[in-house]
Scaffold this motif. Structure first.
Motif, PDB file in Angstrom:
ATOM      1  N   ALA A 141     -23.429  47.898 -40.980  1.00  0.00           N
ATOM      2  CA  ALA A 141     -22.673  47.202 -39.935  1.00  0.00           C
ATOM      3  C   ALA A 141     -23.457  45.992 -39.437  1.00  0.00           C
ATOM      4  O   ALA A 141     -24.625  46.103 -39.066  1.00  0.00           O
ATOM      5  CB  ALA A 141     -22.390  48.154 -38.778  1.00  0.00           C
ATOM      6  N   THR A 142     -22.789  44.839 -39.412  1.00  0.00           N
ATOM      7  CA  THR A 142     -23.426  43.611 -38.929  1.00  0.00           C
ATOM      8  C   THR A 142     -23.980  43.802 -37.525  1.00  0.00           C
ATOM      9  O   THR A 142     -25.099  43.354 -37.220  1.00  0.00           O
ATOM     10  CB  THR A 142     -22.400  42.460 -38.915  1.00  0.00           C
ATOM     11  OG1 THR A 142     -21.771  42.379 -40.192  1.00  0.00           O
ATOM     12  CG2 THR A 142     -23.059  41.137 -38.593  1.00  0.00           C
ATOM     13  N   ASP A 143     -23.219  44.468 -36.672  1.00  0.00           N
ATOM     14  CA  ASP A 143     -23.640  44.643 -35.285  1.00  0.00           C
ATOM     15  C   ASP A 143     -24.868  45.545 -35.170  1.00  0.00           C
ATOM     16  O   ASP A 143     -25.748  45.304 -34.338  1.00  0.00           O
ATOM     17  CB  ASP A 143     -22.501  45.147 -34.399  1.00  0.00           C
ATOM     18  CG  ASP A 143     -21.419  45.913 -35.137  1.00  0.00           C
ATOM     19  OD1 ASP A 143     -21.311  45.796 -36.366  1.00  0.00           O
ATOM     20  OD2 ASP A 143     -20.664  46.657 -34.482  1.00  0.00           O
ATOM     21  N   ASP A 144     -24.957  46.579 -36.016  1.00  0.00           N
ATOM     22  CA  ASP A 144     -26.140  47.448 -36.002  1.00  0.00           C
ATOM     23  C   ASP A 144     -27.361  46.712 -36.540  1.00  0.00           C
ATOM     24  O   ASP A 144     -28.474  46.845 -36.012  1.00  0.00           O
ATOM     25  CB  ASP A 144     -25.887  48.704 -36.834  1.00  0.00           C
ATOM     26  CG  ASP A 144     -24.877  49.646 -36.197  1.00  0.00           C
ATOM     27  OD1 ASP A 144     -24.604  49.496 -34.985  1.00  0.00           O
ATOM     28  OD2 ASP A 144     -24.354  50.528 -36.903  1.00  0.00           O
ATOM     29  N   LEU A 145     -27.161  45.949 -37.614  1.00  0.00           N
ATOM     30  CA  LEU A 145     -28.263  45.169 -38.185  1.00  0.00           C
ATOM     31  C   LEU A 145     -28.773  44.146 -37.171  1.00  0.00           C
ATOM     32  O   LEU A 145     -29.987  43.972 -36.998  1.00  0.00           O
ATOM     33  CB  LEU A 145     -27.789  44.476 -39.465  1.00  0.00           C
ATOM     34  CG  LEU A 145     -28.783  43.526 -40.144  1.00  0.00           C
ATOM     35  CD1 LEU A 145     -30.097  44.233 -40.469  1.00  0.00           C
ATOM     36  CD2 LEU A 145     -28.162  42.931 -41.413  1.00  0.00           C
ATOM     37  N   LEU A 146     -27.841  43.500 -36.472  1.00  0.00           N
ATOM     38  CA  LEU A 146     -28.244  42.512 -35.472  1.00  0.00           C
ATOM     39  C   LEU A 146     -29.050  43.160 -34.354  1.00  0.00           C
ATOM     40  O   LEU A 146     -30.061  42.601 -33.907  1.00  0.00           O
ATOM     41  CB  LEU A 146     -27.001  41.823 -34.904  1.00  0.00           C
ATOM     42  CG  LEU A 146     -27.264  40.787 -33.806  1.00  0.00           C
ATOM     43  CD1 LEU A 146     -28.126  39.645 -34.326  1.00  0.00           C
ATOM     44  CD2 LEU A 146     -25.936  40.256 -33.252  1.00  0.00           C
ATOM     45  N   TYR A 147     -28.608  44.334 -33.907  1.00  0.00           N
ATOM     46  CA  TYR A 147     -29.356  45.037 -32.852  1.00  0.00           C
ATOM     47  C   TYR A 147     -30.797  45.302 -33.306  1.00  0.00           C
ATOM     48  O   TYR A 147     -31.747  45.060 -32.557  1.00  0.00           O
ATOM     49  CB  TYR A 147     -28.669  46.358 -32.497  1.00  0.00           C
ATOM     50  CG  TYR A 147     -29.496  47.211 -31.562  1.00  0.00           C
ATOM     51  CD1 TYR A 147     -29.500  46.962 -30.191  1.00  0.00           C
ATOM     52  CD2 TYR A 147     -30.295  48.239 -32.060  1.00  0.00           C
ATOM     53  CE1 TYR A 147     -30.280  47.719 -29.332  1.00  0.00           C
ATOM     54  CE2 TYR A 147     -31.088  48.993 -31.203  1.00  0.00           C
ATOM     55  CZ  TYR A 147     -31.076  48.739 -29.844  1.00  0.00           C
ATOM     56  OH  TYR A 147     -31.864  49.478 -28.998  1.00  0.00           O
ATOM     57  N   MET A 148     -30.954  45.798 -34.535  1.00  0.00           N
ATOM     58  CA  MET A 148     -32.301  46.102 -35.035  1.00  0.00           C
ATOM     59  C   MET A 148     -33.157  44.846 -35.116  1.00  0.00           C
ATOM     60  O   MET A 148     -34.308  44.826 -34.655  1.00  0.00           O
ATOM     61  CB  MET A 148     -32.216  46.777 -36.406  1.00  0.00           C
ATOM     62  CG  MET A 148     -33.589  47.189 -36.954  1.00  0.00           C
ATOM     63  SD  MET A 148     -33.514  47.955 -38.606  1.00  0.00           S
ATOM     64  CE  MET A 148     -33.423  46.466 -39.632  1.00  0.00           C
ATOM     65  N   LEU A 149     -32.602  43.777 -35.673  1.00  0.00           N
ATOM     66  CA  LEU A 149     -33.368  42.542 -35.832  1.00  0.00           C
ATOM     67  C   LEU A 149     -33.730  41.931 -34.483  1.00  0.00           C
ATOM     68  O   LEU A 149     -34.864  41.485 -34.267  1.00  0.00           O
ATOM     69  CB  LEU A 149     -32.590  41.543 -36.682  1.00  0.00           C
ATOM     70  CG  LEU A 149     -32.352  41.955 -38.143  1.00  0.00           C
ATOM     71  CD1 LEU A 149     -31.427  40.963 -38.832  1.00  0.00           C
ATOM     72  CD2 LEU A 149     -33.653  42.082 -38.913  1.00  0.00           C
ATOM     73  N   LEU A 200     -14.408  52.614 -36.192  1.00  0.00           N
ATOM     74  CA  LEU A 200     -15.281  52.137 -37.267  1.00  0.00           C
ATOM     75  C   LEU A 200     -16.653  52.790 -37.132  1.00  0.00           C
ATOM     76  O   LEU A 200     -17.041  53.229 -36.049  1.00  0.00           O
ATOM     77  CB  LEU A 200     -15.385  50.615 -37.215  1.00  0.00           C
ATOM     78  CG  LEU A 200     -14.062  49.870 -37.471  1.00  0.00           C
ATOM     79  CD1 LEU A 200     -14.271  48.362 -37.397  1.00  0.00           C
ATOM     80  CD2 LEU A 200     -13.463  50.265 -38.812  1.00  0.00           C
ATOM     81  N   PRO A 201     -17.420  52.844 -38.237  1.00  0.00           N
ATOM     82  CA  PRO A 201     -18.674  53.608 -38.223  1.00  0.00           C
ATOM     83  C   PRO A 201     -19.845  52.954 -37.505  1.00  0.00           C
ATOM     84  O   PRO A 201     -20.868  53.592 -37.315  1.00  0.00           O
ATOM     85  CB  PRO A 201     -18.990  53.777 -39.716  1.00  0.00           C
ATOM     86  CG  PRO A 201     -18.238  52.707 -40.414  1.00  0.00           C
ATOM     87  CD  PRO A 201     -17.020  52.449 -39.592  1.00  0.00           C
ATOM     88  N   SER A 202     -19.711  51.707 -37.092  1.00  0.00           N
ATOM     89  CA  SER A 202     -20.800  51.028 -36.394  1.00  0.00           C
ATOM     90  C   SER A 202     -21.308  51.832 -35.202  1.00  0.00           C
ATOM     91  O   SER A 202     -20.530  52.246 -34.341  1.00  0.00           O
ATOM     92  CB  SER A 202     -20.314  49.656 -35.923  1.00  0.00           C
ATOM     93  OG  SER A 202     -21.037  49.212 -34.797  1.00  0.00           O
TER      94      SER A 202
END
Length: 302
Positions: free
Chosen positions: A253-261, A290-292
């Motif tokens: 998920a783009t939103d999960d990746l963004l949170y981590m970064l 959605l799975p995010s």
């Protein structure tokens, strides 16, 4: 210990294509255009908007030309589409996409299921698409599926991945996206595969495309970051899957990746609030959660 993290990362949004292609509910052309327009305002510099595949194979994207012609183009954003053959390229050029993406598999069985051709017979087809794209002034990107595992063959020999990758670069693609199509990869495997590929190709020519079927996508991205990869495909909300990879879940998920970064102090240029708004929009349109993880937390927090 992982210590070699970059200061910035490029996230390439593939939700409008890879995310929607497997959805059973058809998202209207109007809503697709509205969603892409929202994505264009989040700071994303690259959005894969659709696929010019025969509609009988991917009915969810039957409106590819209408979508590509209907969106509002923001300067500085690359709007790309997946193109399987000459006919698809003609449509993509008519719709004036900025970049043409070609695709094939590293495993023979998946390639047959996905493209209906052998790997050997796929090469000349893609070569024509890439060469004609470049002649038309478009950049070209390549996808290799089943790099880390095939739903039909299991583990894929790294030499097969290397051969397909080398052939695509010889055609003239500017970047290669390495796909974990069924979400089977683990961090040690990612390290091993990248060690082999980085001996042959520069890190800035490679991107990683992880699905999160087994919850390992972010862990795999951490290893990739440590090895010098700074470009990752992601799908907002974790939308996605592959029609020819049974059981595969969505992209990371783009939103999960963004949170981590963001939490790691790695810049992306993305606006998290605008991304979450676009994520909620498409979740509402597909009509299911959605799975995010980020979306789930926002839901809990109201």
């Amino acid at each position: 210990m992982l210590t070699n993290f970059p200061t910035s990362v490029t996230i390439k949004e593939v939700g409008p294509r890879d995310g929607l292609q497997n959805e059973q509910a058809f998202i209207s052309t109007e809503n697709k255009i509205s969603w892409i327009n929202q994505l264009s305002l989040t700071g994303l510099k690259y959005i894969e908007i659709t696929s010019f595949v025969n509609p009988k194979w991917i009915p969810a994207l039957a409106d590819a030309v209408e979508v590509a012609k209907g969106i509002e183009r923001i300067p500085g954003v690359t709007y790309t589409a997946l193109v399987p053959n000459r006919k698809g390229l003609e449509q993509a050029l008519e719709a004036n996409v900025d970049e043409v993406a070609v695709f094939m598999s590293a495993s023979e069985t998946h390639n047959q299921k996905n493209i209906n051709k052998s790997i050997e017979n796929t090469f000349p087809l893609l070569k024509e698409v890439v060469e004609d794209s470049l002649k038309a002034g478009k950049s070209s990107r390549g996808y290799v599926s089943t790099v880390f595992g095939c739903p039909y063959e299991g583990i894929v020999d790294i030499e097969k991945v290397i051969r397909v990758s080398e052939t695509l670069f010889e055609m003239g693609i500017g970047e290669l996206s390495l796909g974990d199509t069924i979400g089977a990869a683990n961090p040690k495997q990612v390290q091993d595969v990248l060690e082999a590929l980085l001996r042959r190709f520069p890190a800035n020519k490679l991107a990683l495309h992880f699905h999160d079927t087994r919850g390992t996508a972010l862990a795999n991205i951490l290893v990739s970051l440590d090895m010098g990869i700074t470009t990752f495909d992601a799908s907002l909300g974790g939308l996605g899957g592959c029609p020819y990879a049974p059981g595969a879940s969505g992209n990371v998920a783009t939103d999960d990746l963004l949170y981590m970064l963001n939490s790691m102090g790695i810049t992306t240029g993305l606006n998290q609030e605008k991304l979450m708004s676009a994520s909620r929009f498409i979740q509402d349109k597909v009509g299911k959660p959605l799975p995010s993880r980020s979306l789930q937390v926002c839901g809990l927090n109201g």
